[in-house]
Design an enzyme around this catalytic site. Structure first.
Site, short mmCIF file in Angstrom:
data_model
loop_
_atom_site.label_atom_id
_atom_site.label_comp_id
_atom_site.label_asym_id
_atom_site.label_seq_id
_atom_site.Cartn_x
_atom_site.Cartn_y
_atom_site.Cartn_z
N SER A 48 -0.60 -68.12 -1.66
CA SER A 48 -0.67 -67.42 -2.94
C SER A 48 0.45 -67.76 -3.91
O SER A 48 0.31 -67.52 -5.11
CB SER A 48 -0.69 -65.91 -2.71
OG SER A 48 0.47 -65.50 -2.00
N ASP A 328 4.16 -57.69 -7.76
CA ASP A 328 3.70 -56.73 -6.75
C ASP A 328 4.67 -56.76 -5.58
O ASP A 328 5.82 -57.17 -5.74
CB ASP A 328 2.25 -57.02 -6.34
CG ASP A 328 2.05 -58.44 -5.84
OD1 ASP A 328 3.03 -59.08 -5.38
OD2 ASP A 328 0.91 -58.95 -5.88
N HIS A 331 4.80 -61.00 -4.72
CA HIS A 331 4.77 -62.12 -5.67
C HIS A 331 5.61 -61.88 -6.92
O HIS A 331 5.60 -60.76 -7.46
CB HIS A 331 3.32 -62.40 -6.09
CG HIS A 331 2.37 -62.55 -4.96
ND1 HIS A 331 1.57 -61.51 -4.52
CD2 HIS A 331 2.11 -63.61 -4.16
CE1 HIS A 331 0.84 -61.93 -3.49
NE2 HIS A 331 1.16 -63.19 -3.25
#
Length: 354
Positions: A48, A328, A331
């Site tokens: 991610s 978050d 990230h």
């Protein structure tokens, strides 16, 4: 023929000097290329931190509001409010961000810039994420070579970004892996990553950057227990072992191939450059409490982007994402990634692309 005037001679000298300068340096966005190797394509593998839209919309939070509110203004598959590491590195290289692998047919005209095979939630081994691990991601590039979408000759002007941000370790902890067995597991992860890096090189990619682990103990998911005021140093110690083994693996690969094709992106020190390398509980000079995220679930049962059965938001959002380093619990924000990209640690690492 008339004798050239001093002004004309000076102008000729200036234009000639400018011409020589353009031969030696090509300005590409924020980057000045020295004469020599210049990448034309970027291939991305990993998770991610590098994914720009491969995860399935029905499964990933990256396709839900408020992800993407800064860029492109709506959810687009990036695990941030905006741009991620891939976007900044593509900009550094002077090429367009490579499209996600899932859109290769719809956006075929962009394949000349490379492809992004990274899927959020994945690792070198299988994780709970129902998405392809790194080995399978490399299989995708192999298949494109077999199908003549790319040629080995074309890949000689390509580079690769390989992101490993810790999903293998999260899965190890979640599956009740023993603390005593952690060092051995780290060795297994790095050994598999070494196999993957060598395979990418064997496919023809010229330069391969492997990201070192960021300080996992400083992610909000770890600092929450300390009211977002300090890092978990036990986790960071394990990160240190991973990064040490990774540096050795990259060194071994360069010796085996008699090249300088492999190098490490120093994500660990890049993050700490942003945190200012002062006492972990102190406020960063750039971000308001760097360990506290902008978007967080209203309780442990929810995460950023969660809604209930009536569509009511089950998360809270800060007023200004630019004031936060983390988006978050895992990230960075776009502003966070920009800060990481701009650090001496990462800029020094990126120079190894040429």
């Amino acid at each position: 023929m008339d004798t050239p005037t001093p002004l004309f001679s000076l102008l000729c000298f200036f234009l000639f000097s400018l011409f020589l300068g353009e031969e030696q340096h090509v300005v590409e966005g924020s980057r000045v290329w020295t004469f020599g190797f210049r990448p034309n394509m970027l291939f991305v593998f990993g998770d991610s931190y590098a994914d720009t839209g491969n995860n399935r919309k029905a499964l990933a939070s990256s396709w839900k509001l408020p992800y993407g509110i800064t860029f492109p203004g709506k959810p687009a598959g990036r695990f941030s409010d905006g741009r991620v590491l891939t976007d900044f590195i593509a900009g550094y290289l002077g090429i367009k961000t490579p499209v996600p692998y899932r859109y290769r047919k719809e956006l075929g005209g962009r394949l000349k810039y490379g492809l992004n095979f990274a899927y959020g939630g994945t690792g070198v081994f299988d994780t709970p994420a129902p998405e392809p691990n790194m080995t399978t991601q490399i299989d995708f590039l192999q298949q494109l070579l077999n199908d003549s979408v790319y040629s080995k000759r074309a890949l000689k002007t390509s580079v690769a970004l390989v992101s490993l941000a810790g999903n293998d370790y999260s899965n190890y902890i979640a599956t009740n892996g023993s603390t005593a067995g952690f060092p051995a597991f780290i060795g297994r992860v790095v050994n598999q990553l070494k196999v993957n890096l060598k395979r990418i090189h064997n496919l023809g990619v010229r330069k391969i950057a492997a990201s070192a682990l960021q300080p996992l103990g400083c992610l909000p998911q770890s600092t929450a227990q300390f009211s977002f005021e300090q890092c978990n140093e036990s986790e960071n110690a394990l990160v240190g072992l991973h990064n040490q083994l990774l540096a050795q693996a990259v060194n071994d690969l360069n010796k085996e191939t008699n090249s300088s094709s492999f190098f490490v992106l120093d994500m660990y020190n890049a993050f700490w450059n942003v945190f200012n390398q002062k006492q972990a509980h102190q406020v960063s000079p750039t971000f308001v409490n760097p360990f506290e995220p902008c978007c967080v679930g209203v309780s442990a049962a929810f995460s950023c982007g969660s809604v209930d059965e009536n569509g009511v938001k089950q998360y809270t959002l800060c007023s200004n994402p630019k004031s936060k380093f983390f988006w978050d619990t895992v990230h960075p924000t776009e502003q966070g990634w920009r800060a990481v990209y701009s650090t001496p640690a990462l800029q020094s690492s990126l120079k190894q692309f040429w």
